[in-house]
Design a protein around this motif. Structure first.
Motif, PDB file in Angstrom:
ATOM      1  N   LEU A   1       2.417   6.238  -6.871  1.00  0.00           N
ATOM      2  CA  LEU A   1       1.377   7.268  -7.827  1.00  0.00           C
ATOM      3  C   LEU A   1       1.948   8.745  -7.541  1.00  0.00           C
ATOM      4  O   LEU A   1       1.848   9.475  -8.664  1.00  0.00           O
ATOM      5  N   ALA A   2       2.382   8.945  -6.342  1.00  0.00           N
ATOM      6  CA  ALA A   2       2.962  10.216  -6.159  1.00  0.00           C
ATOM      7  C   ALA A   2       4.174  10.493  -7.223  1.00  0.00           C
ATOM      8  O   ALA A   2       4.327  11.484  -7.746  1.00  0.00           O
TER       9      ALA A   2
ATOM     10  N   GLN B   1       0.909  -1.285   0.012  1.00  0.00           N
ATOM     11  CA  GLN B   1       0.060   0.031  -0.033  1.00  0.00           C
ATOM     12  C   GLN B   1       0.784   1.259   0.159  1.00  0.00           C
ATOM     13  O   GLN B   1       0.745   2.127  -0.704  1.00  0.00           O
ATOM     14  N   ALA B   2       1.809   1.197   0.863  1.00  0.00           N
ATOM     15  CA  ALA B   2       2.913   2.256   0.912  1.00  0.00           C
ATOM     16  C   ALA B   2       3.459   2.640  -0.307  1.00  0.00           C
ATOM     17  O   ALA B   2       3.685   3.574  -0.694  1.00  0.00           O
TER      18      ALA B   2
ATOM     19  N   GLY C   1       2.610   1.761  -3.299  1.00  0.00           N
ATOM     20  CA  GLY C   1       1.654   2.078  -4.296  1.00  0.00           C
ATOM     21  C   GLY C   1       1.350   3.661  -4.141  1.00  0.00           C
ATOM     22  O   GLY C   1       1.202   4.230  -5.220  1.00  0.00           O
ATOM     23  N   ASP C   2       1.125   4.122  -2.812  1.00  0.00           N
ATOM     24  CA  ASP C   2       0.952   5.602  -2.683  1.00  0.00           C
ATOM     25  C   ASP C   2       2.088   6.345  -3.090  1.00  0.00           C
ATOM     26  O   ASP C   2       1.819   7.351  -3.797  1.00  0.00           O
ATOM     27  N   SER C   3       3.292   6.008  -2.989  1.00  0.00           N
ATOM     28  CA  SER C   3       4.630   6.601  -3.346  1.00  0.00           C
ATOM     29  C   SER C   3       4.613   6.534  -4.589  1.00  0.00           C
ATOM     30  O   SER C   3       5.242   7.558  -5.450  1.00  0.00           O
TER      31      SER C   3
END
Length: 137
Positions: free
Chosen positions: A12-13, A5-6, A8-10
């Motif tokens: 995307l950013a 999850q982390a 994926g968030d990173s």
């Protein structure tokens, strides 16, 4: 343990920042080429190394502060403001060189004079480095 999850968030950013920086770079290059009184694309296609060096220096000189802005901003809007300022400063540097230091710059670039291309690229890189260093807030 790998946090998917982390990551994926990173990721995307990262993609948003990378795409935004790419778009700003392309827009800068288009605007810069519109501002210069000679046709870089035509000159470069014809093998004019001075034009290629000058344009390359301007693009790298623009991207340096973008990299700094990416690492110092917290929002896309703030990044966009710094990107706009960096472009204005880079174009102002070209204009200053053209009208004060090398008044025959256009002629020299069109004649493929390497000294003019290297000088203009050097100014663009120096301005970009200073611009990047000033973007610390």
């Amino acid at each position: 343990m790998f946090d998917v999850q982390a990551f994926g968030d990173s990721a995307l950013a990262f993609l948003v920042a990378f795409v935004a920086a790419g778009v700003f770079t392309v827009v800068f290059k288009i605007v810069y080429q519109a501002v210069t009184p000679y046709d870089e694309a035509k000159l470069i296609r014809e093998g004019n190394v001075a034009a290629a060096i000058a344009l390359g220096g301007a693009v790298v000189g623009y991207v340096l502060p973008l990299a700094s802005a990416l690492s110092h901003t917290v929002s896309l809007l703030e990044f966009a403001a710094w990107a706009l300022l960096a472009g204005v400063i880079q174009i102002a540097a070209f204009t200053l060189v053209r009208f004060t230091v090398l008044k025959d710059l256009i002629d020299r670039i069109e004649k493929a004079e390497l000294a003019a291309g290297v000088y203009l690229a050097s100014i663009s890189l120096a301005v970009g480095l200073l611009n990047a260093a000033c973007m610390t807030s």
